[in-house]
Write a protein that holds these residues in place. Structure first.
Motif, mmCIF file in Angstrom:
data_model
loop_
_atom_site.group_PDB
_atom_site.id
_atom_site.type_symbol
_atom_site.label_atom_id
_atom_site.label_comp_id
_atom_site.label_asym_id
_atom_site.label_seq_id
_atom_site.Cartn_x
_atom_site.Cartn_y
_atom_site.Cartn_z
ATOM 1 N N TYR A 23 87.624 23.872 49.327
ATOM 2 C CA TYR A 23 86.177 23.855 49.516
ATOM 3 C C TYR A 23 85.361 23.405 48.323
ATOM 4 N N ILE B 47 83.078 30.272 48.516
ATOM 5 C CA ILE B 47 84.339 29.850 49.145
ATOM 6 C C ILE B 47 84.541 30.626 50.445
ATOM 7 N N LEU C 251 82.625 29.978 57.952
ATOM 8 C CA LEU C 251 81.902 29.119 58.902
ATOM 9 C C LEU C 251 82.812 28.057 59.497
ATOM 10 N N GLU C 252 83.958 27.800 58.858
ATOM 11 C CA GLU C 252 84.955 26.919 59.471
ATOM 12 C C GLU C 252 85.938 27.704 60.332
ATOM 13 N N ILE D 95 82.148 29.390 53.236
ATOM 14 C CA ILE D 95 82.524 28.144 53.928
ATOM 15 C C ILE D 95 83.762 28.380 54.796
ATOM 16 N N TYR E 162 85.090 20.117 60.491
ATOM 17 C CA TYR E 162 84.923 20.845 59.248
ATOM 18 C C TYR E 162 83.892 20.190 58.344
ATOM 19 N N PRO E 163 82.815 20.883 58.009
ATOM 20 C CA PRO E 163 81.842 20.305 57.081
ATOM 21 C C PRO E 163 82.474 19.968 55.724
ATOM 22 N N SER E 164 83.506 20.739 55.310
ATOM 23 C CA SER E 164 84.140 20.460 54.012
ATOM 24 C C SER E 164 84.762 19.067 54.008
ATOM 25 N N SER E 165 85.251 18.661 55.154
ATOM 26 C CA SER E 165 85.861 17.344 55.278
ATOM 27 C C SER E 165 84.823 16.225 55.087
#
Lengths: 430, 430
Positions: free
Chosen positions: B362, A408, A414-415, A411, B138-141
């Motif tokens: 995340y 968590i 990195l965001e 990420i 955002y990669p999570s998006s």
């Protein structure tokens, strides 16, 4: 006479585009008119609603008279014939039975990281149902909206129905009583939608508005979407019948006309592999048209937006059906279950020769509010899902957070979201 | 300094309305601008999309270069650090696991009238995912939108992401590759939404558009709604934390700031029954604010739309939460499961002291796309349901129609729809 087309006709694409685009343009000025009505209802509340009702429905209302009293609903139910009441009660029961099967339960589960996750399902608090007044006041529409809301557990179902000149269809009030509608208001139009979306001194604010209406009502629903939820944006209605030459031409002609008698913009299309059958259906449509009290409406619909299409084979018919994603699809063939798995998009599918679409309109059980105009590609029939909402549940133990915390934080970093990362690392003592 | 309020403060209602209404007004002219862009893309297709991309993103595209090649996605994935890849893969797996539990199956059943009824569930054919470019990429998006679509069985997942000046966040492309996105296009803004809704020579038309975006993207989604489906109309983000004086002030301060660092319009509210705890959280917010790289954004959010509310007891806190229907709700109390049944409206609920909201952003598993601004009263988190649609199935036997036909005909006649009635009575030989 209903037109007959073949895919190979040079004019097919044009003829068909005319059908597909029939509902696309709203008259100029509707959006502006509706925006002004909504703004006025937001600003002046009750008084704006009463003013528009006097102007559009020639009905004088006050806070004391805007609501239909419970005794009036009881009286309406008592006033209709016994067999009408029995038919509406049977419909309500069958609609409730079907929609109960759509119920989704709250669940919770644990996973290999000892994290507890779940989904909580809850009914909406309050729903508003729009019911058109005048000729198009259909008790079936009341049942199809109110019964699923009650089955879902909605605490308060509020109905609005315009009563032009004070008149109302007693079957509509009786259906409201049968469905268990909690409150009924004598208002309609964009002003009723605005009142439900924002609330006034007399009209309670709701969480969702469902039900059919004219272009002003539909536009108002579209404009308040987001402030409240709405069911869907309904265009003109349509039926597609796929036929393999089996069955009785007169039956399918009646099914086509059942769609056409709704309104001039309705579209009724038969696609068949049998040229002789096609001809017989066309003759039957002509014959039965002359016997309808709503002949003029049905004839305009059939002439402009009706068609019989001759297909080379069922594959061609199925491909066509999947391309247009019909609201109502009848599989009037000998073996409909053989075709069913190949139907990719349709609001409701009526199987075989003993399932007229009209059965679905009233009491088969599934909802008659269906996605129109090709939107069955992505919209679903009105259902129990429309009257509930969900919340995600997330519960980490200390050990679970320790197990997943590193990823968590990674990420989040990195965001570029430091506080996100810190909310985890602080808890992990880092 | 974050403001502290009590419900009894004379200014409470005003202070709170300022928070609630923070997202309400779109800048003048946005709708007109977006309408013009959509019309232009409909009329000129690719060329319009390329023209706007050159103008807004300073990027020259052609049919040959608009799409990101599969090898570029592979290269992006290979280029990111191993631990980043591992974290994103863990997130993708957990998101897939959670959303798989939301799967609804096609069902069919018979009833006492020997009528066969069912509901067919099918994935959408093609979905478009909007991913913002620049800093907010955002990669999570990407994972939260693409993974559920793939789990649902969507045949083709298309992603659009603007690449201002040709630049793109490699983590975004890597996430697309991990999630199994099928095609990626280098476009964004209202022109990308229009291209997905209507299709161009290079961009395939989709059935649904999901994903976050700026006001132009959100407006474009709203305007194409109905032509395609969209996920929801997202407003600025918010968190509400309910606290009973237990837990660690620094942890909750980090959670509040996690919301605030997203954007200036975010709202972070703590409601606690413990005045001393409130003071400690306020001090911690101030202290941690100074350590954030996004301090300026977070400070504006905290100053204008942050608050600590002192409640008399947990009942008052729960009532308040239900009134505002928060997007994110943390139950930072000793016994969160005691409170859970009383939570009526919330997008996602984070239970207890070891569940920071960031975990949900995340990789807890549930979706981070949640209803904002009180819409949790009626909207649900993005879910598998968003990537499927349903068709009703109705199948009468001759005997079943005979059993229910009288009532169908009765209702059709009382609604004045003769062809409906005839479609049944003809089949019954009457």
């Amino acid at each position: 006479m209903i037109q007959t087309l073949r895919f190979s006709d040079p004019g097919f694409a044009d003829a068909f585009r005319k059908i597909e685009e029939r509902g696309e343009t709203a008259p100029a000025g509707v959006v502006e008119t509706v925006q002004a009505i909504i703004a006025d209802v937001r600003a002046r509340g009750n008084q704006a609603v009463f003013d528009y009702t006097l102007r559009f429905d020639r009905l004088e209302l006050s806070a004391a008279t805007v609501e239909v009293q419970a005794e009036e609903l009881d009286r309406a139910l008592a006033s209709i014939p016994t067999d009408s009441r029995a038919a509406l009660e049977l419909a309500a029961k069958r609609i409730a039975d079907y929609h109960r099967k759509q119920k989704q339960e709250t669940w919770i589960s644990t996973d290999e990281a000892d994290v507890l996750l779940g989904q909580m399902v809850r009914p909406l608090d309050r729903v508003g149902i729009y019911v058109p007044g005048g000729k198009a006041a259909y008790p079936s529409s009341v049942l199809m909206n109110a019964v699923p809301a009650k089955v879902a557990g909605v605490a308060e179902v509020v109905m609005v129905v315009p009563m032009p000149g004070g008149e109302v269809n007693p079957f509509v009030l009786a259906a409201a009583r049968i469905a268990g509608v909690d409150r009924v208001f004598k208002i309609g139009g964009a002003q009723a939608v605005a009142a439900l979306a924002y609330g006034t001194a007399s009209i309670p604010k709701v969480d969702k508005i469902t039900g059919p209406g004219n272009i002003y009502v539909a536009t108002a629903k579209q404009l308040v979407f987001g402030k409240v939820d709405i069911d869907m944006i309904a265009g003109p209605s349509e039926i597609l019948i796929i036929n393999d030459g089996s069955g009785v031409p007169a039956h399918l002609a009646a099914d086509l006309l059942g769609q056409a008698e709704h309104d001039e913009l309705a579209s009724s299309i038969l696609i068949t592999t049998d040229e002789d059958f096609a001809k017989q259906v066309a003759d039957e449509v002509e014959k039965q048209l002359r016997q309808l009290s709503r002949e003029s409406i049905a004839r305009q619909s059939i002439d402009r937006y009706g068609a019989i299409i001759l297909a080379q084979n069922l594959d061609e018919a199925i491909d066509f059906s999947n391309r247009i994603a019909p609201e109502h699809l009848e599989l009037a063939v000998d073996n409909p279950f053989e075709i069913l798995p190949r139907i990719r998009h349709a609001g409701a599918i009526f199987m075989g020769h003993h399932t007229p679409e009209a059965a679905g309109d009233y009491l088969a059980g599934p909802n008659h509010t269906l996605p129109t105009g090709g939107t069955a590609r992505f919209f679903s029939p009105l259902s129990l899902d429309d009257f509930v909402k969900k919340s995600s549940i997330v519960s980490f133990s200390r050990a679970g957070l320790a197990r997943l915390g590193k990823e968590i934080v990674h990420i989040a970093e990195l965001e570029g979201l430091q506080a996100h990362a810190r909310s985890v690392s602080l808890r992990l003592g880092k």
